[in-house]
Scaffold this active site. Structure first.
Site, mmCIF file in Angstrom:
data_model
loop_
_atom_site.group_PDB
_atom_site.id
_atom_site.type_symbol
_atom_site.label_atom_id
_atom_site.label_comp_id
_atom_site.label_asym_id
_atom_site.label_seq_id
_atom_site.Cartn_x
_atom_site.Cartn_y
_atom_site.Cartn_z
ATOM 1 N N ASP A 100 0.810 -1.225 0.000
ATOM 2 C CA ASP A 100 0.000 0.000 0.000
ATOM 3 C C ASP A 100 0.842 1.273 0.000
ATOM 4 O O ASP A 100 0.302 2.373 0.175
ATOM 5 C CB ASP A 100 -0.969 -0.010 1.186
ATOM 6 N N ASP A 157 -7.001 -5.193 -4.109
ATOM 7 C CA ASP A 157 -6.699 -3.793 -3.786
ATOM 8 C C ASP A 157 -5.412 -3.315 -4.465
ATOM 9 O O ASP A 157 -5.222 -2.123 -4.718
ATOM 10 C CB ASP A 157 -6.524 -3.613 -2.269
HETATM 11 N N1 GLY Z 1 -7.080 -1.952 1.076
HETATM 12 C C1 GLY Z 1 -7.786 -2.417 2.201
HETATM 13 C C2 GLY Z 1 -9.235 -2.153 2.150
HETATM 14 O O1 GLY Z 1 -9.819 -1.911 1.124
HETATM 15 O O2 GLY Z 1 -9.839 -2.195 3.218
#
Ligand code: GLY
Length: 377
Positions: A100, A157
């Site tokens: 992330d 994600d």
């Molecule tokens: N990237 C983690 C979520 O969407 O909660």
């Protein structure tokens, strides 16, 4: 693309957002917000202190850069810059960092560089991009998502993180970053997106061979179910991979998941439930899935023919208007723009609350309608 009524509605909403975000930015100073306190309705925590490597620590800055771009107000620029400085602590922690880094530094350093040309910010963006590229598995041809003993785990994600690699490729003219991003997008497209247009949250691959082993339910209801925010990550993420590569398969994938999402969300008044394949009760809402999907639909609409466009625009507008009417928080005393976001199906603590990423995508979608946004991804 948008009718007069929609433009007028978006202008009114934009005025309210500007008013509200000015108040929030003045109250916050350099603090990084996430979820308002349950009792006070205000942002009480500072995520730069509480959890410097938290994946959501860029969204507020992304909102500030979008607002600076739209309004030229110095308060927004200064707030974003202060957040970016404070994220340097996350680089120092290092072992807590994950895939992330895309969400974290696209919204801070890369946005800053795109708008101001800051060399310091460019260096931070490249630092983050190298960390992401360092997670590439050359046998499996994917970027690992999480840490600990999850060497073969890829989550949907990730499609919103790889735009950091597309940016780095352009920023220093090095195609390696693009190769990694495209290999990863191909792996996700061929293994995590299902033939019917729904998407698994997680694909677990053998880290030595790249073979798909299982698809756990992750933040959705169960394996085989359909976590709505995961579907929206796929819609917007593949649309973005198309923007950066021109590969038609990515646009077709974004459209396929979009059609599935539209069919599902139209059954629940255009506000998504947390998982489209979960038991009828309890009914749990996740506005953030709708907000992110709306941005994806508005991006797709820019790349399809005249007779297709309206499907995506209408879906985006239906979702945005339904969500604003029911879940917008226009009370000056409370923080947050959009209520009823949900972190994950089985996690009770972040259920139906205002979460910063719902606000970010809502803002981006409104600015897209008014042609005041810039591409942060
Ligand atoms: N990237 C983690 C979520 O969407 O909660």
């Amino acid at each position: 693309m948008f009718n007069d009524e929609t433009i007028q509605w978006a202008e009114e909403v934009f005025g309210k957002i500007d008013h509200k975000l000015t108040l929030e930015a003045e109250r916050l100073g350099d603090k990084i917000p996430y979820i308002p306190d349950e009792k006070t309705g205000r942002y009480e925590e500072d995520m730069a202190e509480k959890d410097p490597v938290w994946w959501c620590n860029g969204f507020w800055s992304g909102m500030m850069w979008q607002m600076y771009h739209a309004t030229d107000k110095e308060l927004y620029r200064k707030t974003a810059e202060a957040n970016e400085d404070r994220l340097d602590k996350a680089f120092d922690i290092y072992t807590g960092l994950h895939h992330d880094v895309g969400f974290m530094w696209l919204h801070t350093a890369v946005a800053n560089y795109r708008l101001t040309g800051s060399e310091r910010s460019k260096a931070r963006g490249l630092h983050a991009a190298h960390l992401l590229a360092g997670r590439y598995n050359p046998r499996g041809q994917f970027i690992r998502s999480w840490n600990r003993d999850r060497a073969g785990w890829v989550i949907i994600d990730s499609m919103l993180n790889i735009p950091l690699l597309y940016w780095a490729k352009e920023a220093i003219g090095d195609p390696r970053f693009g190769f990694d991003a495209e290999d990863h997008a191909d792996k996700v497209m061929n293994n995590i997106v299902r033939p019917d247009g729904s998407v698994s949250h997680i694909g677990v691959f053998d880290p030595y061979t790249g073979e798909l082993l299982e698809t756990p339910g992750g933040q959705g209801y169960a394996s085989g179910s359909s976590w709505s925010r995961g579907q929206s990550w796929a819609i917007y993420g593949f649309a973005l991979s198309y923007v950066h590569t021109g590969k038609q398969e990515y646009l077709d994938t974004a459209k396929k998941v979009a059609h599935y999402f539209i069919a599902e969300v139209s059954k629940t008044g255009w506000v998504p439930v947390v998982d489209f394949r979960s038991p009828a009760e309890p009914v749990m809402i996740d506005t953030s899935a709708g907000m992110c999907a709306a941005c994806g639909f508005l991006e797709i609409a820019k790349h399809v023919g005249e007779y297709e466009k309206q499907l995506y625009i209408d879906a985006a507008i239906n979702i945005l208007k339904a969500t604003e009417a029911k879940y917008a928080i226009w009370d000056d005393e409370k923080d947050g723009l959009i209520d009823y976001a949900t972190g994950s199906y089985h996690e009770e603590s972040w259920t139906e609350v205002p979460i910063i990423y719902s606000d970010y995508y809502f803002l981006e979608a409104i600015l897209r309608i008014l042609d005041k946004s810039f591409l942060i991804w």
